[in-house]
Scaffold this motif. Structure first.
Motif, PDB file in Angstrom:
ATOM      1  N   LEU A 111       9.464  17.468  62.480  1.00 27.61           N
ATOM      2  CA  LEU A 111      10.652  17.535  62.087  1.00 27.61           C
ATOM      3  C   LEU A 111      11.182  18.964  62.355  1.00 27.61           C
ATOM      4  CD1 LEU A 111      11.192  15.559  58.980  1.00 27.61           C
ATOM      5  CD2 LEU A 111      11.938  14.983  61.206  1.00 27.61           C
ATOM      6  N   PHE A 112      10.293  19.908  62.112  1.00 25.05           N
ATOM      7  CA  PHE A 112      10.798  21.442  61.841  1.00 25.05           C
ATOM      8  C   PHE A 112      10.309  22.204  63.289  1.00 25.05           C
ATOM      9  CE2 PHE A 112      10.896  19.915  57.692  1.00 25.05           C
ATOM     10  CZ  PHE A 112      12.120  20.275  57.332  1.00 25.05           C
ATOM     11  N   LYS A 113      10.055  21.180  64.363  1.00 31.54           N
ATOM     12  CA  LYS A 113       9.902  21.737  65.769  1.00 31.54           C
ATOM     13  C   LYS A 113      11.474  21.823  66.270  1.00 31.54           C
ATOM     14  CE  LYS A 113       5.339  20.457  66.591  1.00 31.54           C
ATOM     15  NZ  LYS A 113       4.459  19.385  66.652  1.00 31.54           N
ATOM     16  N   ASP A 114      12.433  21.111  65.483  1.00 29.12           N
ATOM     17  CA  ASP A 114      13.689  20.824  66.191  1.00 29.12           C
ATOM     18  C   ASP A 114      14.699  22.110  65.419  1.00 29.12           C
ATOM     19  OD1 ASP A 114      16.609  20.121  66.107  1.00 29.12           O
ATOM     20  OD2 ASP A 114      15.632  17.891  65.974  1.00 29.12           O
ATOM     21  N   ASP A 115      15.264  22.710  66.415  1.00 26.90           N
ATOM     22  CA  ASP A 115      16.139  23.874  65.745  1.00 26.90           C
ATOM     23  C   ASP A 115      17.292  23.287  64.761  1.00 26.90           C
ATOM     24  OD1 ASP A 115      14.885  26.001  66.984  1.00 26.90           O
ATOM     25  OD2 ASP A 115      16.648  26.468  68.471  1.00 26.90           O
ATOM     26  N   LYS A 116      17.850  22.170  65.349  1.00 29.61           N
ATOM     27  CA  LYS A 116      18.885  21.590  64.487  1.00 29.61           C
ATOM     28  C   LYS A 116      18.364  21.658  62.880  1.00 29.61           C
ATOM     29  CE  LYS A 116      22.391  18.178  64.466  1.00 29.61           C
ATOM     30  NZ  LYS A 116      22.215  16.776  64.285  1.00 29.61           N
ATOM     31  N   ASN A 117      17.164  20.924  62.674  1.00 33.46           N
ATOM     32  CA  ASN A 117      16.709  20.972  61.429  1.00 33.46           C
ATOM     33  C   ASN A 117      16.489  22.100  60.730  1.00 33.46           C
ATOM     34  OD1 ASN A 117      17.063  18.426  61.826  1.00 33.46           O
ATOM     35  ND2 ASN A 117      14.800  17.837  62.553  1.00 33.46           N
ATOM     36  N   ILE A 118      15.969  23.106  61.540  1.00 37.13           N
ATOM     37  CA  ILE A 118      15.603  24.432  61.145  1.00 37.13           C
ATOM     38  C   ILE A 118      16.858  25.038  60.508  1.00 37.13           C
ATOM     39  CG2 ILE A 118      14.913  26.967  61.484  1.00 37.13           C
ATOM     40  CD1 ILE A 118      12.653  25.667  63.125  1.00 37.13           C
ATOM     41  N   LYS A 119      17.844  24.808  61.345  1.00 36.47           N
ATOM     42  CA  LYS A 119      19.175  25.588  60.873  1.00 36.47           C
ATOM     43  C   LYS A 119      19.558  24.660  59.507  1.00 36.47           C
ATOM     44  CE  LYS A 119      20.792  27.473  65.151  1.00 36.47           C
ATOM     45  NZ  LYS A 119      21.342  27.030  66.471  1.00 36.47           N
ATOM     46  N   THR A 120      19.441  23.401  59.380  1.00 36.79           N
ATOM     47  CA  THR A 120      19.802  22.660  58.096  1.00 36.79           C
ATOM     48  C   THR A 120      19.097  23.383  57.049  1.00 36.79           C
ATOM     49  OG1 THR A 120      20.275  20.845  59.436  1.00 36.79           O
ATOM     50  CG2 THR A 120      20.076  20.435  56.918  1.00 36.79           C
ATOM     51  N   LEU A 121      17.896  23.766  57.343  1.00 37.12           N
ATOM     52  CA  LEU A 121      16.969  24.073  56.099  1.00 37.12           C
ATOM     53  C   LEU A 121      17.330  25.599  55.670  1.00 37.12           C
ATOM     54  CD1 LEU A 121      14.175  23.238  54.927  1.00 37.12           C
ATOM     55  CD2 LEU A 121      12.922  24.761  56.728  1.00 37.12           C
ATOM     56  N   ILE A 122      17.547  26.568  56.930  1.00 41.03           N
ATOM     57  CA  ILE A 122      17.984  27.967  56.374  1.00 41.03           C
ATOM     58  C   ILE A 122      19.304  27.910  55.844  1.00 41.03           C
ATOM     59  CG2 ILE A 122      16.027  28.734  57.710  1.00 41.03           C
ATOM     60  CD1 ILE A 122      18.040  29.678  59.800  1.00 41.03           C
ATOM     61  N   ASN A 123      20.339  27.287  56.254  1.00 40.29           N
ATOM     62  CA  ASN A 123      21.593  27.281  55.781  1.00 40.29           C
ATOM     63  C   ASN A 123      21.986  26.395  54.611  1.00 40.29           C
ATOM     64  OD1 ASN A 123      22.580  29.436  57.627  1.00 40.29           O
ATOM     65  ND2 ASN A 123      21.972  27.765  59.332  1.00 40.29           N
ATOM     66  N   ARG A 124      21.485  26.758  53.629  1.00 43.09           N
ATOM     67  CA  ARG A 124      21.643  25.542  52.555  1.00 43.09           C
ATOM     68  C   ARG A 124      22.872  25.895  51.952  1.00 43.09           C
ATOM     69  NH1 ARG A 124      17.725  25.188  47.171  1.00 43.09           N
ATOM     70  NH2 ARG A 124      18.485  23.153  46.616  1.00 43.09           N
ATOM     71  N   PRO A 125      23.561  24.887  51.817  1.00 43.80           N
ATOM     72  CA  PRO A 125      25.109  24.982  51.335  1.00 43.80           C
ATOM     73  C   PRO A 125      25.397  24.872  49.882  1.00 43.80           C
ATOM     74  CG  PRO A 125      24.729  22.764  52.168  1.00 43.80           C
ATOM     75  CD  PRO A 125      23.602  23.606  52.451  1.00 43.80           C
ATOM     76  N   ALA A 126      26.407  25.252  49.389  1.00 45.26           N
ATOM     77  CA  ALA A 126      26.914  24.926  47.903  1.00 45.26           C
ATOM     78  C   ALA A 126      27.365  23.621  48.306  1.00 45.26           C
ATOM     79  CB  ALA A 126      27.785  25.909  47.340  1.00 45.26           C
ATOM     80  N   LEU A 127      26.818  22.477  48.038  1.00 44.29           N
ATOM     81  CA  LEU A 127      27.195  21.138  48.716  1.00 44.29           C
ATOM     82  C   LEU A 127      28.265  20.485  47.996  1.00 44.29           C
ATOM     83  CD1 LEU A 127      23.961  19.015  48.985  1.00 44.29           C
ATOM     84  CD2 LEU A 127      25.786  19.007  50.805  1.00 44.29           C
ATOM     85  N   GLY A 128      28.681  20.951  46.786  1.00 44.40           N
ATOM     86  CA  GLY A 128      29.945  20.376  46.498  1.00 44.40           C
ATOM     87  C   GLY A 128      31.186  20.751  47.025  1.00 44.40           C
ATOM     88  N   VAL A 129      31.090  22.127  47.536  1.00 36.95           N
ATOM     89  CA  VAL A 129      32.430  22.683  47.987  1.00 36.95           C
ATOM     90  C   VAL A 129      32.366  23.141  49.631  1.00 36.95           C
ATOM     91  CG1 VAL A 129      33.416  24.106  46.086  1.00 36.95           C
ATOM     92  CG2 VAL A 129      31.252  24.949  47.004  1.00 36.95           C
ATOM     93  N   PHE A 130      31.247  23.143  50.049  1.00 37.26           N
ATOM     94  CA  PHE A 130      31.064  23.546  51.685  1.00 37.26           C
ATOM     95  C   PHE A 130      30.109  22.527  52.459  1.00 37.26           C
ATOM     96  CE2 PHE A 130      32.245  27.587  49.498  1.00 37.26           C
ATOM     97  CZ  PHE A 130      33.249  27.769  50.043  1.00 37.26           C
ATOM     98  N   PRO A 131      30.109  21.388  52.275  1.00 38.50           N
ATOM     99  CA  PRO A 131      29.113  20.358  52.865  1.00 38.50           C
ATOM    100  C   PRO A 131      29.150  20.445  54.413  1.00 38.50           C
ATOM    101  CG  PRO A 131      30.981  19.075  51.835  1.00 38.50           C
ATOM    102  CD  PRO A 131      31.187  20.625  51.385  1.00 38.50           C
ATOM    103  N   GLY A 132      28.173  20.241  55.067  1.00 44.53           N
ATOM    104  CA  GLY A 132      28.122  20.445  56.484  1.00 44.53           C
ATOM    105  C   GLY A 132      28.712  19.229  57.015  1.00 44.53           C
TER     106      GLY A 132
END
Ligand SMILES: Cc1ncc(COP(=O)(O)O)c(C=O)c1O
Length: 495
Positions: A111-132
């Motif tokens: 899964l983590f060979k995929d750039d998109k997934n890595i970006k999800t991993l490193i850009n962790r949001p405050a999910l209640g206010v700024f969900p992706g």
């Protein structure tokens, strides 16, 4: 389905292949990484010398009283956990029941060979206010896809304790909404809650059971009653605590007695609800584990749970089923409470562990109308949802729930046979799927067995006063069960 050849071993394994110091025979495990054929124990003690050094190092900055050994997670593979001293243990405890597909599953590594997934991993949001932008779809297609039947809403959280903690809040808000109807908060409510006083901070309670474990945060801890060491010195709410059934085994030989035990405990639940009503602390909710885990793998019958739900309905209390440990497939169904054929869906179901992130499923009634009432910064983790999505695919593709039932039967039958062979040491084998436990004759023998099993290459866990619990990954197969049973027999013979 892809199989991984020896050349495709993760890099960390290459030294094993070259020098072969452990004389390992790796075998293919469906889509998992290659596994050793059996456990290997090299050090005289576990923790071995390297783990002991690391423990001293860690001890300089942290309490280490709970550390068993230091693992090498680069090398660990499938059902086997490797430690820093070269020991390779068949892990049937799996990070306190939290590893669904074993270690370094290739599908998860991928899964983590995929750039998109890595970006999800490193850009962790405050999910209640700024969900992706993907979040609504991810919740629908992944988490709502495994929602317990009848529950159409979800609140994501961090861990098991904070899932229960916030679920209690949802239940209290729901309860007060029922009383308040559509009227707005009064000034008195708004002012009094600020100084922790009723009516704004009402005297409501959550009923829990003796022997239960629901976590260690303050509210959750008031419903935890498995070991004093979790609770001592910490203030608790005065909330009702009912007896949980203590069955006699084998179940089929003790039907009448166990039925009486159900009735005794259910009678206590109703009496406590009445008592706390007269005390001015009405029971807003009841929290229960489908199998009490930390407290000793205590089971209750489907009839008990159905009757408990009836009592909740009759008294206007929400039924919260805590599936933090039982959820995710190891009982042979995705949710353990599916075994109970409840008349209605539970009101709230909490989860964490194998599902990678925490949270709870519930119905519309438990969604607060106002924002920020159930909230924290992270509110879950989209990085973990990536893992969960793949885990669920593998569970489906490899029919892992069927496997749990097959491997579980081998392990359970084997434990029952060991009970017959060593009746002075073992009794009361129980559980569903691979979520199994056996009692020992006393705590000393239990602790000795868990420790000696480790030195024979099998990592198990204790629970309650006298039980050994088995919590293998969903990729634990029949041949792994036979290894556990063989080693267990060897150890039992030495006592
Ligand atoms: C049934 C149950 N509920 C809640 C918890 C608490 O979860 P966590 O340790 O993630 O806070 C646990 C942990 O073992 C558990 O087994």
């Amino acid at each position: 389905m892809r199989f991984f050849g020896l050349n495709m071993l993760p890099k960390a394994h290459t030294h094993i292949r070259k020098c072969n110091i452990f004389q390992l025979n790796f075998v293919k495990q469906y889509s998992t990484t290659l596994e050793p054929k059996e456990p290997v124990v090299l050090s005289k003690t576990i923790p071995g010398p390297k783990s002991t050094d690391l423990k001293t190092q860690l001890g300089a900055v942290q309490s280490t009283g709970t550390v068993q050994f230091f693992a090498d997670y680069e090398k660990s593979t499938g059902n086997y956990i490797f430690d820093v001293d070269g020991n390779i243990l068949l892990d049937v405890y799996t990070q306190i029941s939290s590893v669904p597909l074993g270690y370094n599953h290739p599908r998860l590594l991928n899964l983590f060979k995929d750039d998109k997934n890595i970006k999800t991993l490193i850009n962790r949001p405050a999910l209640g206010v700024f969900p992706g932008k993907e979040w609504p779809e991810k919740l629908q297609s992944i988490l709502m896809n495994i929602a317990p039947k009848g529950l159409n809403k979800i609140t994501t959280m961090m861990c098991g304790s904070c899932s229960n903690e916030n679920a209690f809040k949802s239940i209290f808000i729901w309860y007060q909404n029922k009383l308040r109807g559509s009227t707005a908060f009064t000034a008195e409510e708004m002012n009094s809650c600020m100084i922790n006083m009723p009516p704004g901070a009402p005297n409501l309670s959550i009923l829990s059971f003796k022997g239960a474990f629901h976590g260690r945060t303050l509210g959750a801890l008031s419903t935890t009653h498995s070991k004093y060491i979790h609770k001592i010195d910490v203030p608790s709410f005065d909330w009702p605590i009912a007896s949980f059934p203590q069955y006699k085994y084998p179940l089929e030989e003790n039907i009448a007695e166990n039925k009486k035990e159900d009735e005794r405990c259910l009678g206590e639940v109703q009496s406590l609800i009445d008592l706390y009503n007269t005390k001015g602390k009405p029971v807003a909710g009841v929290i229960v584990e489908p199998i009490q885990s930390e407290g000793g793998d205590n089971e209750a019958s489907p009839e008990f749970f159905r009757a408990l739900q009836k009592i909740c309905k009759k008294n206007g209390a929400a039924l919260l089923i805590d599936e933090v440990q039982t959820g995710g497939g190891s009982t042979g169904k995705f949710w353990c409470h599916e075994h109970f054929n409840l008349e209605f869906p539970p009101d709230v179901v909490t989860f964490s562990k194998k599902l990678q992130l925490g949270g709870y499923f519930h119905s519309d009634d438990f969604v607060p109308k106002e924002p920020y009432r159930i909230f924290n910064t992270w509110m879950g983790d989209p990085g973990k949802i990536i893992l969960l999505e793949e885990i669920l695919k593998v569970i489906n593709e490899e029919k892992l729930l069927e496997n749990v039932n097959l491997a579980g039967k081998v392990l359970k039958d084997g434990l029952i046979n060991l009970e017959k062979e060593f009746p002075h040491l073992l009794n009361s084998t129980r559980g569903r799927g691979t979520f199994l436990a056996v009692n020992c004759c006393n705590t000393k023998v239990r602790d000795l067995l868990v420790n000696t099993l480790k030195l024979h290459g099998v990592q198990t866990g204790g629970c309650g006063e006298i039980s050994i619990r088995f919590r293998p990954a969903l990729i634990f197969r029949e041949h792994h069960a036979n290894i556990v049973l063989d080693r267990f027999r060897t150890v039992l013979k030495t006592l």
